[in-house]
Design a protein around this motif. Sequence first.
Motif, PDB file in Angstrom:
ATOM      1  N   VAL A 190       0.846  -1.208   0.000  1.00 53.76           N
ATOM      2  CA  VAL A 190       0.000   0.000   0.000  1.00 53.76           C
ATOM      3  C   VAL A 190       0.877   1.252   0.000  1.00 53.76           C
ATOM      4  O   VAL A 190       0.593   2.222  -0.723  1.00 53.76           O
ATOM      5  N   ARG A 191       1.950   1.238   0.792  1.00 50.71           N
ATOM      6  CA  ARG A 191       2.845   2.377   0.862  1.00 50.71           C
ATOM      7  C   ARG A 191       3.557   2.613  -0.478  1.00 50.71           C
ATOM      8  O   ARG A 191       3.643   3.738  -0.974  1.00 50.71           O
ATOM      9  N   SER A 192       4.055   1.528  -1.094  1.00 51.90           N
ATOM     10  CA  SER A 192       4.782   1.641  -2.361  1.00 51.90           C
ATOM     11  C   SER A 192       3.874   2.087  -3.497  1.00 51.90           C
ATOM     12  O   SER A 192       4.233   2.966  -4.294  1.00 51.90           O
ATOM     13  N   ILE A 193       2.679   1.499  -3.570  1.00 53.94           N
ATOM     14  CA  ILE A 193       1.743   1.858  -4.641  1.00 53.94           C
ATOM     15  C   ILE A 193       1.244   3.287  -4.451  1.00 53.94           C
ATOM     16  O   ILE A 193       1.044   4.028  -5.417  1.00 53.94           O
ATOM     17  N   GLY A 194       1.078   3.708  -3.191  1.00 52.49           N
ATOM     18  CA  GLY A 194       0.683   5.090  -2.914  1.00 52.49           C
ATOM     19  C   GLY A 194       1.720   6.072  -3.434  1.00 52.49           C
ATOM     20  O   GLY A 194       1.379   7.138  -3.970  1.00 52.49           O
ATOM     21  N   ARG A 195       2.999   5.695  -3.309  1.00 51.63           N
ATOM     22  CA  ARG A 195       4.073   6.539  -3.834  1.00 51.63           C
ATOM     23  C   ARG A 195       4.001   6.638  -5.357  1.00 51.63           C
ATOM     24  O   ARG A 195       4.169   7.728  -5.926  1.00 51.63           O
ATOM     25  N   LEU A 196       3.683   5.531  -6.014  1.00 47.95           N
ATOM     26  CA  LEU A 196       3.574   5.538  -7.477  1.00 47.95           C
ATOM     27  C   LEU A 196       2.377   6.371  -7.940  1.00 47.95           C
ATOM     28  O   LEU A 196       2.466   7.101  -8.931  1.00 47.95           O
ATOM     29  N   ILE A 197       1.265   6.268  -7.210  1.00 49.37           N
ATOM     30  CA  ILE A 197       0.063   7.045  -7.558  1.00 49.37           C
ATOM     31  C   ILE A 197       0.363   8.539  -7.442  1.00 49.37           C
ATOM     32  O   ILE A 197      -0.022   9.338  -8.305  1.00 49.37           O
ATOM     33  N   SER A 198       1.069   8.919  -6.361  1.00 51.68           N
ATOM     34  CA  SER A 198       1.435  10.333  -6.189  1.00 51.68           C
ATOM     35  C   SER A 198       2.370  10.798  -7.298  1.00 51.68           C
ATOM     36  O   SER A 198       2.238  11.913  -7.809  1.00 51.68           O
ATOM     37  N   LEU A 224       6.071  -2.537  -9.240  1.00 47.98           N
ATOM     38  CA  LEU A 224       4.682  -2.814  -9.621  1.00 47.98           C
ATOM     39  C   LEU A 224       4.530  -4.270 -10.060  1.00 47.98           C
ATOM     40  O   LEU A 224       3.592  -4.967  -9.654  1.00 47.98           O
ATOM     41  N   SER A 225       5.458  -4.727 -10.873  1.00 47.49           N
ATOM     42  CA  SER A 225       5.418  -6.095 -11.377  1.00 47.49           C
ATOM     43  C   SER A 225       5.579  -7.110 -10.253  1.00 47.49           C
ATOM     44  O   SER A 225       4.916  -8.153 -10.227  1.00 47.49           O
ATOM     45  N   SER A 226       6.463  -6.797  -9.291  1.00 51.82           N
ATOM     46  CA  SER A 226       6.706  -7.701  -8.167  1.00 51.82           C
ATOM     47  C   SER A 226       5.447  -7.890  -7.319  1.00 51.82           C
ATOM     48  O   SER A 226       5.073  -9.021  -6.987  1.00 51.82           O
ATOM     49  N   TYR A 227       4.797  -6.777  -6.989  1.00 52.14           N
ATOM     50  CA  TYR A 227       3.586  -6.878  -6.172  1.00 52.14           C
ATOM     51  C   TYR A 227       2.432  -7.518  -6.950  1.00 52.14           C
ATOM     52  O   TYR A 227       1.604  -8.224  -6.384  1.00 52.14           O
ATOM     53  N   ARG A 228       2.389  -7.281  -8.248  1.00 47.43           N
ATOM     54  CA  ARG A 228       1.364  -7.927  -9.065  1.00 47.43           C
ATOM     55  C   ARG A 228       1.543  -9.452  -8.989  1.00 47.43           C
ATOM     56  O   ARG A 228       0.578 -10.201  -8.870  1.00 47.43           O
ATOM     57  N   GLY A 229       2.817  -9.890  -9.063  1.00 54.94           N
ATOM     58  CA  GLY A 229       3.108 -11.322  -8.953  1.00 54.94           C
ATOM     59  C   GLY A 229       2.723 -11.883  -7.599  1.00 54.94           C
ATOM     60  O   GLY A 229       2.193 -12.991  -7.504  1.00 54.94           O
ATOM     61  N   CYS A 230       2.964 -11.117  -6.526  1.00 51.89           N
ATOM     62  CA  CYS A 230       2.594 -11.564  -5.173  1.00 51.89           C
ATOM     63  C   CYS A 230       1.095 -11.815  -5.056  1.00 51.89           C
ATOM     64  O   CYS A 230       0.651 -12.816  -4.491  1.00 51.89           O
ATOM     65  N   LEU A 231       0.311 -10.887  -5.597  1.00 49.85           N
ATOM     66  CA  LEU A 231      -1.147 -10.975  -5.457  1.00 49.85           C
ATOM     67  C   LEU A 231      -1.759 -12.055  -6.348  1.00 49.85           C
ATOM     68  O   LEU A 231      -2.881 -12.492  -6.104  1.00 49.85           O
ATOM     69  N   MET A 232      -1.007 -12.483  -7.352  1.00 49.61           N
ATOM     70  CA  MET A 232      -1.515 -13.551  -8.220  1.00 49.61           C
ATOM     71  C   MET A 232      -1.683 -14.873  -7.482  1.00 49.61           C
ATOM     72  O   MET A 232      -2.469 -15.723  -7.880  1.00 49.61           O
ATOM     73  N   HIS A 233      -0.920 -15.046  -6.390  1.00 47.98           N
ATOM     74  CA  HIS A 233      -0.896 -16.335  -5.703  1.00 47.98           C
ATOM     75  C   HIS A 233      -1.776 -16.362  -4.454  1.00 47.98           C
ATOM     76  O   HIS A 233      -1.672 -17.279  -3.648  1.00 47.98           O
ATOM     77  N   CYS A 234      -2.599 -15.335  -4.277  1.00 44.53           N
ATOM     78  CA  CYS A 234      -3.508 -15.324  -3.133  1.00 44.53           C
ATOM     79  C   CYS A 234      -4.833 -14.709  -3.561  1.00 44.53           C
ATOM     80  O   CYS A 234      -5.012 -14.317  -4.715  1.00 44.53           O
ATOM     81  N   ASP A 235      -5.764 -14.637  -2.625  1.00 44.32           N
ATOM     82  CA  ASP A 235      -7.060 -14.014  -2.899  1.00 44.32           C
ATOM     83  C   ASP A 235      -6.914 -12.513  -2.684  1.00 44.32           C
ATOM     84  O   ASP A 235      -7.381 -11.959  -1.685  1.00 44.32           O
ATOM     85  N   GLY A 236      -6.264 -11.861  -3.645  1.00 43.02           N
ATOM     86  CA  GLY A 236      -5.918 -10.461  -3.470  1.00 43.02           C
ATOM     87  C   GLY A 236      -6.578  -9.520  -4.449  1.00 43.02           C
ATOM     88  O   GLY A 236      -6.090  -8.407  -4.654  1.00 43.02           O
ATOM     89  N   HIS A 237      -7.709  -9.964  -5.047  1.00 41.83           N
ATOM     90  CA  HIS A 237      -8.339  -9.115  -6.068  1.00 41.83           C
ATOM     91  C   HIS A 237      -8.810  -7.778  -5.481  1.00 41.83           C
ATOM     92  O   HIS A 237      -8.623  -6.722  -6.096  1.00 41.83           O
ATOM     93  N   ARG A 238      -9.405  -7.821  -4.292  1.00 42.14           N
ATOM     94  CA  ARG A 238      -9.921  -6.584  -3.694  1.00 42.14           C
ATOM     95  C   ARG A 238      -8.778  -5.618  -3.376  1.00 42.14           C
ATOM     96  O   ARG A 238      -8.891  -4.413  -3.619  1.00 42.14           O
ATOM     97  N   LEU A 239      -7.671  -6.157  -2.860  1.00 47.40           N
ATOM     98  CA  LEU A 239      -6.517  -5.309  -2.570  1.00 47.40           C
ATOM     99  C   LEU A 239      -5.929  -4.746  -3.868  1.00 47.40           C
ATOM    100  O   LEU A 239      -5.582  -3.574  -3.940  1.00 47.40           O
ATOM    101  N   ALA A 240      -5.858  -5.570  -4.894  1.00 44.10           N
ATOM    102  CA  ALA A 240      -5.311  -5.123  -6.185  1.00 44.10           C
ATOM    103  C   ALA A 240      -6.173  -4.025  -6.791  1.00 44.10           C
ATOM    104  O   ALA A 240      -5.660  -3.076  -7.396  1.00 44.10           O
TER     105      ALA A 240
END
Length: 338
Positions: free
Chosen positions: A285-293, A309-325
């Motif tokens: 959340v902190r890293s993506i917030g920095r990118l949005i700013s 961005l790519s790293s966190y996208r890969g992390c969320l692919m392996h869990c139920d992370g659609h809402r967070l994404a």
Amino acid sequence: MTKRAGNLWKDVISMENIKRAYTNARKGKTCRSEVRKIDKDPEPYLRDIQKMLIHKTFHSSEYRMFVVHENGKDRDVADLPFFPDRIVHWAIMQVVEPIIMKNLISQTYAALPGRGSHQALATLKKYLRNDNAKYCLKMDVRKFFPSIDKDVLMQKLRRRIKDEDVLWLFGRIIYEYPYPGIPIGNYTSQFLANFYLSDLDHYLKEDYHCAYYLRYMDDMIVLGWSKKWLHRVRRRISEFIDPWGLVLKKNWQVFPVEDRGVDFVGYRTFRSFCLIRKRTKKRLVRSIGRLISKIGEGMKLDCHDLGCLSSYRGCLMHCDGHRLASKTIYVVDRMVTS
């Protein structure tokens, strides 16, 4: 008794192997000045390495030590020069890696080809689908890398390898590290550390019949139907690794998986769903917030930003992370394409 491997040295010192070691060792490091220097004319340097090995004049260079803060811990990391050390490490592991990998059970993970955190997570998910996986024993070794006994490690290598020249080179690499244990940072260490605990893996799977066991370096998970049995397993593990100079951390836990899931390899896994670890979520959340700013201020994302961005996208692919994404990564995607 397992047949020991021999006649390996000729493969280690072959110019073909050394050239391949140079190619592999330089991957991701081509911007370094020491690598660029050798890239101009690698042949003389590779010939020097071959001579060092043939005449047994190779010695480990001086280590550069620094501290990395990772997952709330400070880790002492060692760094060696690209020439000759990193190339030599690759040269020996390209030959010995299949021997070490053959000795590891399929439930051993961490810094191994095809056995990363996501493969470990997939195995844990499969285990949790079984009704007998009612309770979890979670534990890890206290100061694992610094606690590895160099003599014990060499004894373990001698049980698998009979080539004295190869053992000589391992001795130089292992004993010329001037601190206790083996260094975090050496290419050889990721294999040797996993190999150090492989006898424990075989004991738990084959003799103690732990059907639901997996290990990610020194982080271990055992699932079972009885708390009492898991406590016995923990005691047996402590007794088994004690002669090797290893001690389990005091924060080991036995708990029901239904109530809290299993926190392992960056995820909190339940029987029917999987979430990203809370600490990782906060960093995301902190890293993506920095990118949005950054985008909001009219700036373009650089290579580091895109990699993040790519790293966190890969992390969320392996869990139920659609809402967070949808609240983080997808917002960046929309801003980039708009």
